[in-house]
Design an enzyme around this catalytic site. Structure first.
Site, PDB file in Angstrom:
ATOM      1  N   SER A  22     -10.664  -9.760  -8.179  1.00 13.21           N
ATOM      2  CA  SER A  22     -10.129 -10.393  -6.977  1.00 13.21           C
ATOM      3  C   SER A  22     -10.944 -11.649  -6.641  1.00 13.21           C
ATOM      4  CB  SER A  22     -10.133  -9.373  -5.830  1.00 13.21           C
ATOM      5  OG  SER A  22      -9.403  -9.824  -4.721  1.00 13.21           O
ATOM      6  N   ASP A  69       0.608  -5.345  -8.983  1.00  9.62           N
ATOM      7  CA  ASP A  69      -0.226  -6.029  -7.992  1.00  9.62           C
ATOM      8  C   ASP A  69       0.615  -7.104  -7.302  1.00  9.62           C
ATOM      9  OD1 ASP A  69      -2.114  -7.509  -6.584  1.00  9.62           O
ATOM     10  OD2 ASP A  69      -3.581  -7.517  -8.208  1.00  9.62           O
ATOM     11  N   HIS A 112      -3.051  -3.819  -6.092  1.00 11.57           N
ATOM     12  CA  HIS A 112      -4.270  -4.608  -6.243  1.00 11.57           C
ATOM     13  C   HIS A 112      -5.539  -3.763  -6.178  1.00 11.57           C
ATOM     14  CE1 HIS A 112      -6.724  -8.188  -6.238  1.00 11.57           C
ATOM     15  NE2 HIS A 112      -7.294  -7.844  -5.094  1.00 11.57           N
TER      16      HIS A 112
END
Length: 354
Positions: free
Chosen positions: A136, A290, A319
């Site tokens: 991320s 995601d 995610h």
């Protein structure tokens, strides 16, 4: 062996936007020991609200019996600029006023976060990293740092991340900041300012981290006669309150803006050309459902980074799968590292026989 430390940078830090920070402090943790060859460094870049204790928040991938373990590796994780786990942040004292910065804290970018990793690496005398990994926002930092080319990074592992933050991702972040801004206490310059807004922001964020399937699996009611007090409602409240107990609205505000700033093409010819600057053996991992960092973004990375490998993971949690599916990550990353270790041994053998 785990060690928590703070590096006090002796010089003024000039940020990408030209603003300056004095008295910069970087909190970090190390696990294990640097070997004699100094070739066992694993550097972790953490995500939005995490801290430097990677063995705590990435269990299953990092731990005493896991793929990345302190017996074999020298693991380093630094708390990022703006975060409230020890590194300079909006609640730190402004040396000019003697008071906390709050909203006077200078805005910063992902590229600035990468700069801090380099400053810490220089301080620690680390000039080669065996594996640099991040998911991320952590992946955004790892990518920017690898593009800079200032430290030799043998293996780069990018999980659920992108080359530039998308309009979709920016819209989610702006919606969270709008929620924080509706809380009048956010502008009161108090350590607990904006917490009601932060609670709402976290609730919004969760909807981008998870999926329809995940909520159906964990929050579905077992009876049909309810008209209020739903499990999903309680879950959103609980997660918002949980973050408020360990984080602050000012750090969240600035870090979300840093994520929005992410674009490796800024100041360079193009995004694609910037990705060609990566010299590491690269593994890109995407999560198939995601919705915040769609798998197309990881496929783009793998396409434009020279000889990058791509792998995908199925996970009902979307995610958040990069923190949950550690068994799958261990298998994919472990095989990637073994392949490159074998490749390096062959190269060394050829060099000796030439």
């Amino acid at each position: 062996m785990s060690t928590s430390s703070t590096y006090k940078h002796p010089k003024i830090l000039k940020l990408e936007n030209g603003k300056k920070l004095r008295n910069l402090e970087i909190a970090y943790q190390t696990f294990g020991k640097l070997n004699a060859k100094k070739d066992n460094v694993v550097w972790v870049c953490h995500a939005l609200t995490a801290n430097a204790d990677v063995l705590d928040w990435w269990k299953g991938l990092f731990g005493t019996k896991d793929l990345f373990n302190p017996d074999e590796h020298f693991i380093i994780c630094a708390n990022i600029l703006g975060s409230n786990y020890g590194t300079t942040n909006p609640l730190s004292t402004n040396p000019v006023t003697g008071q906390p910065y709050y909203l006077a804290f200078p805005e910063f970018t992902i590229r600035d976060l990468a700069t801090l990793h380099q400053l810490l690496a220089d301080h620690l005398g680390i000039d080669k990293i065996k594996a640099l990994i991040g998911g991320s926002l952590g992946g955004q930092q790892a990518l920017e740092w690898s593009i800079s080319g200032k430290t030799e990074i043998e293996n780069l592992i990018l999980v659920a991340t992108n080359a530039a933050h998308s309009p979709w991702g920016i819209a989610f972040n702006e919606s969270q900041r709008l929620a924080i801004a509706t809380d009048r206490t956010f502008y009161a310059n108090k350590p607990d300012g904006g917490l009601k807004g932060l609670k709402t922001a976290r609730s919004i964020a969760l909807l981008s981290y998870r999926t329809y399937e995940a909520y159906n699996e964990t929050q579905l009611e077992s009876v049909n006669d309810k008209v209020t007090d739903f499990r999903a409602s309680s879950y959103q409240n609980y997660q918002g309150e949980k973050l408020c107990k360990r984080f602050n609205a000012y750090s969240y505000w600035y870090l979300s803006k840093a994520m929005d700033s992410h674009n490796v093409g800024r100041g360079r010819k193009s995004i694609a050309d910037a990705l060609k600057l990566v010299k590491s053996n690269t593994l890109v991992i995407g999560i198939e459902n995601d919705m915040l960092f769609p798998i197309s973004e990881q496929q783009f990375l793998a396409k434009h980074i020279n000889e990058a490998q791509f792998a995908s993971i199925k996970c009902a949690y979307g995610h958040d799968g990069f923190l949950i599916e550690t068994d799958k990550l261990t298998n994919i990353i472990g095989n990637f590292l073994k392949e490159n270790a074998t490749k390096n041994k062959k190269v060394i053998k050829l060099q000796h026989t030439a």
